[in-house]
Design a protein around this motif. Structure first.
Motif, short mmCIF file in Angstrom:
data_model
loop_
_atom_site.label_atom_id
_atom_site.label_comp_id
_atom_site.label_asym_id
_atom_site.label_seq_id
_atom_site.Cartn_x
_atom_site.Cartn_y
_atom_site.Cartn_z
N MET A 78 0.81 -1.22 0.00
CA MET A 78 0.00 0.00 0.00
C MET A 78 0.84 1.27 0.00
O MET A 78 0.50 2.27 0.60
N PHE B 209 -3.31 4.73 -0.74
CA PHE B 209 -4.74 4.84 -0.51
C PHE B 209 -5.05 5.97 0.45
O PHE B 209 -4.35 6.17 1.43
N GLN C 183 -7.52 -4.69 -0.13
CA GLN C 183 -6.74 -3.46 -0.35
C GLN C 183 -5.32 -3.76 -0.86
O GLN C 183 -4.88 -3.14 -1.83
N LEU D 159 -10.57 1.65 -0.17
CA LEU D 159 -10.30 1.28 -1.57
C LEU D 159 -10.17 2.48 -2.50
O LEU D 159 -10.21 2.31 -3.72
#
Length: 148
Positions: A17, A28, A101, A32
């Motif tokens: 991420m 992010f 995610q 999402l």
């Protein structure tokens, strides 16, 4: 000069991420929702089009882990149906949510590195800047050799 980011490295950075380009910025802003731009390097992520692909991948992975485990428990112990539901439904739900995610991040990293959609412009810029850096490095090297 920045080193080019490999496909595996971009996908891993997305899976963790983080920005596939620099590996530092957050990818992010919400669960999402991908950020528009990296807070560290300014890379534009508005062209990403992950859509439903991450969900399909999560369903495949979780399904291929949970279903054999469920069948093995059923064959070995034959627990009542309520116990099976109490175990496997929450496990399926939480593992799916936990993987969603990171999987989307990996897909965004893959799209970014390969130049899919409008990421092609960004990839061309990266290629041009790395070519310029290589050429300027070669010119400096040639100048040093000429002085010797």
């Amino acid at each position: 000069m920045t080193q080019p980011v490999s496909l595996a490295q971009a996908a891993w950075r997305g899976f963790t991420m983080r920005c596939p380009n620099c590996g530092k910025g957050h990818l992010f802003r919400r669960f999402l929702k991908v950020v528009d731009r990296c807070e560290e390097c300014g890379e534009d992520y508005t062209p990403q089009r992950a859509d439903d692909f991450p969900a399909y991948l999560v369903i495949v992975v979780v399904g291929h882990v949970i279903v054999p485990a469920l069948l093995a428990v059923e064959i070995a112990y034959a627990p009542p149906a309520w116990l099976q539901l109490a175990i496997w439904l929450p496990l399926t739900l939480f593992s799916s949510l936990a993987l969603l995610q990171p999987t989307k991040g990996a897909i965004v990293g893959l799209q970014w590195q390969t130049g899919m959609h409008d990421f092609a412009e960004s990839k061309n810029r990266r290629s041009a800047s790395s070519t310029k850096s290589t050429q300027s490095g070669n010119t400096t090297s040639l100048k040093r050799h000429a002085l010797i």
